[in-house]
Design a protein around this motif. Sequence first.
Motif, mmCIF file in Angstrom:
data_model
loop_
_atom_site.group_PDB
_atom_site.id
_atom_site.type_symbol
_atom_site.label_atom_id
_atom_site.label_comp_id
_atom_site.label_asym_id
_atom_site.label_seq_id
_atom_site.Cartn_x
_atom_site.Cartn_y
_atom_site.Cartn_z
ATOM 1 N N ASN A 81 15.300 -9.031 -38.201
ATOM 2 C CA ASN A 81 14.655 -9.982 -37.343
ATOM 3 C C ASN A 81 14.985 -10.829 -38.076
ATOM 4 O OD1 ASN A 81 12.387 -7.145 -37.285
ATOM 5 N ND2 ASN A 81 11.393 -8.449 -35.670
ATOM 6 N N VAL A 82 15.126 -12.829 -37.190
ATOM 7 C CA VAL A 82 14.821 -13.210 -37.699
ATOM 8 C C VAL A 82 13.586 -15.026 -37.176
ATOM 9 C CG1 VAL A 82 16.698 -15.435 -38.344
ATOM 10 C CG2 VAL A 82 17.233 -12.744 -37.997
ATOM 11 N N VAL A 83 13.593 -15.765 -38.083
ATOM 12 C CA VAL A 83 12.457 -16.342 -37.540
ATOM 13 C C VAL A 83 13.183 -17.969 -37.662
ATOM 14 C CG1 VAL A 83 11.232 -16.021 -39.361
ATOM 15 C CG2 VAL A 83 9.958 -17.124 -37.406
ATOM 16 N N VAL A 84 13.343 -19.168 -37.650
ATOM 17 C CA VAL A 84 13.592 -20.361 -37.725
ATOM 18 C C VAL A 84 11.869 -21.202 -37.483
ATOM 19 C CG1 VAL A 84 14.754 -21.946 -37.483
ATOM 20 C CG2 VAL A 84 15.910 -19.927 -37.346
ATOM 21 N N VAL A 85 11.789 -21.818 -38.135
ATOM 22 C CA VAL A 85 10.675 -22.309 -38.679
ATOM 23 C C VAL A 85 11.028 -24.022 -38.098
ATOM 24 C CG1 VAL A 85 7.530 -22.905 -38.667
ATOM 25 C CG2 VAL A 85 9.096 -20.893 -38.653
ATOM 26 N N SER A 86 10.248 -25.396 -38.117
ATOM 27 C CA SER A 86 10.635 -26.532 -38.192
ATOM 28 C C SER A 86 9.377 -26.708 -38.953
ATOM 29 C CB SER A 86 10.626 -27.096 -37.355
ATOM 30 O OG SER A 86 9.441 -27.271 -36.351
ATOM 31 N N ALA A 88 7.411 -28.890 -37.695
ATOM 32 C CA ALA A 88 6.383 -29.225 -36.691
ATOM 33 C C ALA A 88 5.690 -28.165 -36.825
ATOM 34 C CB ALA A 88 6.750 -30.529 -35.844
ATOM 35 N N GLY A 89 6.195 -26.653 -36.944
ATOM 36 C CA GLY A 89 5.791 -25.614 -36.126
ATOM 37 C C GLY A 89 6.772 -25.550 -35.124
ATOM 38 N N LEU A 90 8.076 -25.640 -34.713
ATOM 39 C CA LEU A 90 9.026 -25.828 -33.770
ATOM 40 C C LEU A 90 9.105 -24.113 -34.423
ATOM 41 C CD1 LEU A 90 9.764 -28.499 -32.356
ATOM 42 C CD2 LEU A 90 8.649 -27.159 -31.144
ATOM 43 N N VAL A 91 9.220 -22.515 -33.283
ATOM 44 C CA VAL A 91 10.074 -21.675 -34.112
ATOM 45 C C VAL A 91 11.057 -21.276 -32.906
ATOM 46 C CG1 VAL A 91 8.302 -19.546 -34.113
ATOM 47 C CG2 VAL A 91 7.171 -21.140 -34.850
ATOM 48 N N SER A 92 11.781 -20.192 -33.394
ATOM 49 C CA SER A 92 12.807 -19.787 -32.281
ATOM 50 C C SER A 92 12.849 -18.482 -33.174
ATOM 51 C CB SER A 92 14.124 -19.869 -32.187
ATOM 52 O OG SER A 92 14.499 -20.361 -33.565
ATOM 53 N N GLU A 93 12.264 -17.264 -32.858
ATOM 54 C CA GLU A 93 12.835 -15.896 -33.009
ATOM 55 C C GLU A 93 14.102 -15.431 -32.642
ATOM 56 O OE1 GLU A 93 8.940 -13.501 -34.234
ATOM 57 O OE2 GLU A 93 8.294 -15.344 -33.605
ATOM 58 N N ASP A 94 15.066 -14.667 -33.154
ATOM 59 C CA ASP A 94 15.862 -13.352 -32.750
ATOM 60 C C ASP A 94 16.352 -12.169 -33.500
ATOM 61 O OD1 ASP A 94 18.349 -12.671 -31.320
ATOM 62 O OD2 ASP A 94 19.660 -14.264 -32.428
ATOM 63 N N VAL A 95 16.986 -11.147 -32.919
ATOM 64 C CA VAL A 95 16.913 -9.872 -33.993
ATOM 65 C C VAL A 95 18.563 -9.989 -34.637
ATOM 66 C CG1 VAL A 95 16.910 -7.798 -34.684
ATOM 67 C CG2 VAL A 95 15.647 -8.808 -33.001
ATOM 68 N N GLY A 135 25.218 -20.484 -35.189
ATOM 69 C CA GLY A 135 23.691 -19.419 -35.313
ATOM 70 C C GLY A 135 24.287 -17.745 -34.515
ATOM 71 N N THR A 136 25.648 -17.809 -34.769
ATOM 72 C CA THR A 136 26.055 -16.733 -34.398
ATOM 73 C C THR A 136 26.108 -15.942 -35.175
ATOM 74 O OG1 THR A 136 27.244 -17.045 -32.429
ATOM 75 C CG2 THR A 136 28.194 -15.033 -33.045
ATOM 76 N N TRP A 137 25.780 -14.227 -35.235
ATOM 77 C CA TRP A 137 25.906 -13.550 -36.829
ATOM 78 C C TRP A 137 27.335 -12.394 -36.229
ATOM 79 C CZ3 TRP A 137 22.436 -13.026 -40.917
ATOM 80 C CH2 TRP A 137 21.457 -14.106 -41.104
ATOM 81 N N VAL A 138 27.999 -12.388 -37.557
ATOM 82 C CA VAL A 138 29.065 -10.787 -37.770
ATOM 83 C C VAL A 138 28.879 -10.882 -38.351
ATOM 84 C CG1 VAL A 138 30.291 -13.534 -36.271
ATOM 85 C CG2 VAL A 138 30.164 -13.306 -39.011
ATOM 86 N N ILE A 139 29.341 -9.384 -38.388
ATOM 87 C CA ILE A 139 29.452 -8.404 -39.585
ATOM 88 C C ILE A 139 30.607 -8.799 -41.028
ATOM 89 C CG2 ILE A 139 30.178 -5.693 -40.361
ATOM 90 C CD1 ILE A 139 28.643 -5.073 -37.954
ATOM 91 N N MET A 140 30.267 -9.089 -42.205
ATOM 92 C CA MET A 140 31.480 -9.557 -42.963
ATOM 93 C C MET A 140 31.808 -8.575 -44.030
ATOM 94 S SD MET A 140 31.339 -13.357 -44.946
ATOM 95 C CE MET A 140 30.795 -12.314 -46.545
ATOM 96 N N GLU A 141 32.234 -7.177 -43.276
ATOM 97 C CA GLU A 141 32.032 -5.989 -44.341
ATOM 98 C C GLU A 141 33.842 -5.540 -44.735
ATOM 99 O OE1 GLU A 141 29.627 -2.910 -42.665
ATOM 100 O OE2 GLU A 141 28.209 -4.646 -42.876
#
Length: 300
Positions: A81-86, A88-95, A135-141
């Motif tokens: 789970n990923v959350v970004v909080v500003s 000012a309280g602005l929030v975005s969530e992702d997985v 903002g894109t997640w990639v595998i780095m293995e």
Amino acid sequence: MGSHPYSQHFSYVIGAPIGADEGWIVMAMDHLDEQEQPNAVFASLQGTNLDVRHVVNFKTRFAALLPGSGNDLIAVGELGNVVVVSPAGLVSEDVITINGVTPETRGALRYGTVVDGRVVMVGMGKRVYCREPNGTWVIMENGLPSGSKEVTGFEEVAGKHLGALYAVGWRGEIWKYDGSIWSAMSSPTNILLTAVCVADDDRVYAVGLQGALFRATNDQWEALDSEIHDDLLSIVCFRGEIYAASLYHLYRLNAANVLDRIDPLGSDCYGPLSTCEQALWTVGQKAVLSYNGKDWAHIA
């Protein structure tokens, strides 16, 4: 017990400093922890004022200032789970989801680092994920073993740039990433390594259970005699000096390469270390201390 009102009902987990007494603190609600219900509370710190900005129902494993955002917080949970909080309280969530697969099925995440505008997370199964600047997640293995049924994993990763990352973990394993591929390094131990950092002089330090302390010079690892038996859980370099922490003590490496117990302000709890240009923070369950290079202060 800490003196801040929040410490009566919350435990501090991780800090992300902006300045000596400014930044973010991730907390957990004690009553939910007692019920083994995952949770995290993200609070903005200004002076001694803590203002809650967001609450989630997952356990946070890593938190830092989001690269390129100013002072936004990015936090990553153990199951991706990923959350970004500003502020000012602005929030975005992702997985974190790659080809329909999440860390929940590949191996729980343990910790991360910010390097070259990216967030790099490591975890069980020697899993490595990288959040690109877009903002894109990639595998780095690349180079890491896959398909092993052995219970193993990385506990922490650190580096000054993406072309020289170091990951440490179970059975004393140490791996290095050169920007394209991971390679196993010759380790001086089979003790679980919990944390790693790269010092200002480019030497690499790693700590682990039972006071384990190691240093690499030009990628050659050696054991240093820590003269302690405390389980070390965090290590950082701040203004040219090496600091390590357990849950109950704070240490500084002296000129003889021995860890001195310093325990500032007589606190009875310490914990994860984090730094910014102006300060070093140690986040104990019931107290957060800040060091500006001269004086220590109790900030939460």
